[in-house]
Design a protein around this motif. Structure first.
Motif, short mmCIF file in Angstrom:
data_model
loop_
_atom_site.label_atom_id
_atom_site.label_comp_id
_atom_site.label_asym_id
_atom_site.label_seq_id
_atom_site.Cartn_x
_atom_site.Cartn_y
_atom_site.Cartn_z
N ASP A 183 6.17 4.85 -0.76
CA ASP A 183 5.08 4.02 -1.08
C ASP A 183 4.56 4.23 -2.50
O ASP A 183 3.67 4.73 -2.82
CB ASP A 183 3.80 4.46 -0.03
N ARG B 272 7.96 -5.98 1.06
CA ARG B 272 6.97 -5.33 0.56
C ARG B 272 5.53 -6.45 0.42
O ARG B 272 4.60 -5.91 0.87
CB ARG B 272 7.20 -4.97 -0.89
N ASP C 254 11.48 2.15 -3.92
CA ASP C 254 10.51 2.42 -4.69
C ASP C 254 9.99 1.68 -6.10
O ASP C 254 9.03 1.65 -6.56
CB ASP C 254 10.64 4.10 -5.04
N SER D 258 8.10 -1.75 -5.71
CA SER D 258 6.44 -1.64 -5.55
C SER D 258 5.74 -2.34 -6.97
O SER D 258 4.83 -3.21 -7.05
CB SER D 258 5.85 -0.58 -5.19
N THR D 259 6.23 -1.73 -8.07
CA THR D 259 5.96 -2.06 -9.43
C THR D 259 6.65 -3.32 -10.01
O THR D 259 5.63 -4.06 -10.61
CB THR D 259 6.48 -0.85 -10.41
N TRP E 265 3.38 3.47 -5.70
CA TRP E 265 2.52 2.70 -6.50
C TRP E 265 1.55 3.50 -7.43
O TRP E 265 1.65 4.85 -7.04
CB TRP E 265 2.03 1.61 -5.81
#
Length: 292
Positions: free
Chosen positions: A176, A249, A206, A209-210, A178
């Motif tokens: 998770d 996501r 990973d 998320s960005t 972020w």
């Protein structure tokens, strides 16, 4: 503090010999966090999550052994403590800090991803769909047609994930990653928080998320996203599996708000908007509110 949390906290502190006088609530969400005297933070997990709490403490210890800046489980006490079906864990309080930047997230997860996968830590495989079916059922403010569509969408994503295209080598992932789960302390450290999703899986999880903060929501400029990619060393949007992990996501983000909307009216309009976007009624970048 609810009477339930107060009783659980008091019993857990008594068992390990910690003072809970004037305990201060930090956050009450899926887990309850309290600040105790002496620079200690107590975390009360949801009922039935004792095994997960045990795992999170072990992961924190493993990261400490590898000198990865992350939240530190309090030493010299046996934990987690089980009280009324809840796991209670105790952590060193961080010094003053702020949310991390995308660049700091890239640096932190690069260090994590470079670690060898341990054989003596119960990491388990990444579970990207955990609790999503339950959140659809709990999304009482959505129409039945929306919930039916969401269930079908979830099933489709699960089937597609079984055939995830090859990508970077599997590794330890945060789960998770972020800017809310990476903080920069006033003493210059970039620290990983919230280790409960830490597992073994595709590192792209990973990175997504960005990436979607730029591609799906325009919350992140092209320049800042390029800096993120340069610091990590990879642009996940160029990978054949990007759209699939993006869709998963986005579904997680939408269902988090949809579940909250059942108890928080302020989230109802946002929940409806996010569902409409998932259903193709709006084009990306979507006008989602960053935090609710």
């Amino acid at each position: 503090m609810s009477d339930d949390h107060s009783a659980v906290l008091a019993a857990a502190c008594a068992e390990v010999g910690l003072d809970h006088t004037n305990a201060e609530l930090i956050r009450l969400s899926e887990n309850a966090l309290f600040r105790l005297p002496g620079g200690v933070v107590a975390r009360i997990a949801r009922p039935g999550q004792f095994t997960a709490a045990t795992r999170e403490v072990r992961i924190a210890q493993w990261l400490a052994e590898h000198e990865i800046p992350a939240v530190r489980a309090l030493k010299d006490i046996a934990q987690p403590v089980q009280v009324a079906g809840r796991g209670v864990t105790f952590w060193e309080e961080l010094p003053p800090h702020r949310h991390g930047t995308p660049a700091e997230v890239a640096t932190a997860i690069r260090r994590l991803h470079d670690l060898p996968v341990p054989t003596d830590v119960p990491l388990g495989d990444l579970a990207p769909f955990v609790r999503l079916a339950e959140r659809i059922d709990a999304a009482a403010t959505l129409t039945e047609a929306d919930r039916t569509w969401l269930r079908e969408h979830l099933a489709s994503l699960q089937a597609r994930y079984a055939n995830l295209p090859p990508g970077l080598p599997r590794c330890v992932v945060h789960g998770d990653a972020w800017v809310g789960n990476v903080v920069a302390t006033d003493d210059g450290q970039v620290v990983l928080l919230d280790l409960e999703r830490c597992s073994v899986g595709p590192p792209e999880w990973d990175l997504v998320s960005t990436a979607i903060k730029h591609t799906s929501f325009d919350w992140l400029t092209a320049e800042d996203y390029r800096d993120f990619c340069d610091r990590y060393g990879h642009d996940v949007t160029t990978w054949a599996g990007f759209d699939l992990l993006r869709d998963i996501r986005e579904l997680r983000m939408a269902l988090y708000v949809a579940q909250r909307a059942a108890e928080h009216p302020v989230a109802r309009e946002e929940a409806a908007l996010r569902t409409a976007c998932l259903r193709g009624q709006e084009q990306r970048p979507w006008a989602w509110t960053p935090a609710l």
